[in-house]
Design a protein around this motif. Structure first.
Motif, PDB file in Angstrom:
ATOM      1  N   PRO A  18       0.818  -1.216   0.000  1.00 33.99           N
ATOM      2  CA  PRO A  18       0.000   0.000   0.000  1.00 33.99           C
ATOM      3  C   PRO A  18       0.852   1.266   0.000  1.00 33.99           C
ATOM      4  O   PRO A  18       2.055   1.238   0.252  1.00 33.99           O
ATOM      5  N   GLU A  19       0.189   2.352  -0.248  1.00 33.94           N
ATOM      6  CA  GLU A  19       0.813   3.665  -0.141  1.00 33.94           C
ATOM      7  C   GLU A  19       1.202   3.900   1.329  1.00 33.94           C
ATOM      8  O   GLU A  19       0.501   3.463   2.243  1.00 33.94           O
ATOM      9  N   ALA A  20       2.321   4.557   1.542  1.00 37.33           N
ATOM     10  CA  ALA A  20       2.776   4.895   2.897  1.00 37.33           C
ATOM     11  C   ALA A  20       3.210   6.359   2.893  1.00 37.33           C
ATOM     12  O   ALA A  20       4.397   6.665   2.896  1.00 37.33           O
ATOM     13  N   HIS A  27       9.969  -8.069   1.027  1.00 35.27           N
ATOM     14  CA  HIS A  27      10.645  -7.699  -0.215  1.00 35.27           C
ATOM     15  C   HIS A  27      10.113  -6.360  -0.689  1.00 35.27           C
ATOM     16  O   HIS A  27       8.909  -6.101  -0.632  1.00 35.27           O
ATOM     17  N   VAL A  28      11.025  -5.552  -1.174  1.00 33.65           N
ATOM     18  CA  VAL A  28      10.683  -4.222  -1.677  1.00 33.65           C
ATOM     19  C   VAL A  28      11.544  -3.932  -2.899  1.00 33.65           C
ATOM     20  O   VAL A  28      12.512  -4.636  -3.168  1.00 33.65           O
ATOM     21  N   ASP A  32      12.684   1.811  -3.067  1.00 32.79           N
ATOM     22  CA  ASP A  32      11.751   1.991  -1.950  1.00 32.79           C
ATOM     23  C   ASP A  32      12.273   1.316  -0.685  1.00 32.79           C
ATOM     24  O   ASP A  32      11.516   0.727   0.082  1.00 32.79           O
ATOM     25  N   ALA A  33      13.556   1.371  -0.440  1.00 32.02           N
ATOM     26  CA  ALA A  33      14.171   0.663   0.683  1.00 32.02           C
ATOM     27  C   ALA A  33      13.512   0.995   2.026  1.00 32.02           C
ATOM     28  O   ALA A  33      13.419   0.133   2.902  1.00 32.02           O
ATOM     29  N   GLU A  34      13.018   2.224   2.184  1.00 34.68           N
ATOM     30  CA  GLU A  34      12.382   2.613   3.449  1.00 34.68           C
ATOM     31  C   GLU A  34      11.130   1.796   3.741  1.00 34.68           C
ATOM     32  O   GLU A  34      10.671   1.735   4.869  1.00 34.68           O
ATOM     33  N   ARG A  35      10.562   1.179   2.707  1.00 37.51           N
ATOM     34  CA  ARG A  35       9.325   0.404   2.898  1.00 37.51           C
ATOM     35  C   ARG A  35       9.554  -0.772   3.845  1.00 37.51           C
ATOM     36  O   ARG A  35       8.668  -1.150   4.598  1.00 37.51           O
TER      37      ARG A  35
END
Length: 184
Positions: free
Chosen positions: A115-117, A155-156, A160-163
């Motif tokens: 989802p969006e964050a 997994h990202v 988008d590593a912050e995810r």
């Protein structure tokens, strides 16, 4: 297609706890399209009949000369085989984990996206990099480090590593290591 990047968020001796964390992560995800992949290093012939019946289209690999793996037609003829099976229904997860016993195993849930964050500055994540992996009796995503415990990875996409941190926080956990490129 590029690889996803994975980050461990849980290590535990309790397989049930691992599965509960996976369920909580999947509850966050868009699972409108959800399938599961399995991989295991099976060294007990006793497990093979159940696995062959459960996953009739699985690929079976055995180690050859020089340590390289090759496809085989008769898994029982080898002392250790690597099982790979993709695009399975999620209902097979628990029966599969029972059938492989304490073999080093990977279960990977593939889904539509994260989802969006907005609080982390992240938009909606697409299918690339939208996975959760359980490594049972293994510490790594390549089944090269057998273990007595289990690890859950999110997994990202690398961008988008912050995810990974955001996802861990959503289920009351923290990341346990750096992002690593997933082998698949």
């Amino acid at each position: 297609m590029s690889n996803s990047y994975a980050q461990p968020v849980l290590r535990t001796a309790d397989l049930s706890e691992s599965l509960r964390i996976v369920e909580r992560l999947l509850a966050i995800a868009d699972t409108s399209e959800l399938e599961v992949g399995f991989e295991a290093l099976v060294s007990s012939a006793a497990y093979l009949p159940t696995l062959e019946q459960m996953l009739p289209t699985a690929e079976w690999w055995a180690a050859g000369a020089g340590g390289s793996w090759g496809l085989v037609d008769s898994p029982p003829a080898h002392s250790v085989v690597r099982l790979r099976s993709w695009a399975n229904p999620p209902v097979l997860v628990e029966p599969f984990l029972e059938a492989v016993g304490d073999s080093p195993t990977i279960v990977r849930w593939d889904f539509t996206g994260w989802p969006e964050a907005p609080e982390a500055g992240l938009g909606r994540g697409g299918t690339r990099g939208a996975f959760v992996t359980l490594c049972a009796y293994a510490n790594d995503l390549e089944l090269e480090e057998p273990a007595a415990d289990h690890s859950v990875f999110v997994h990202v996409k690398e961008i988008d590593a912050e995810r990974g941190l955001w996802l861990a926080n959503q289920v009351g956990l923290r990341v346990l290591g750096d992002l690593v490129m997933a082998p698949y």
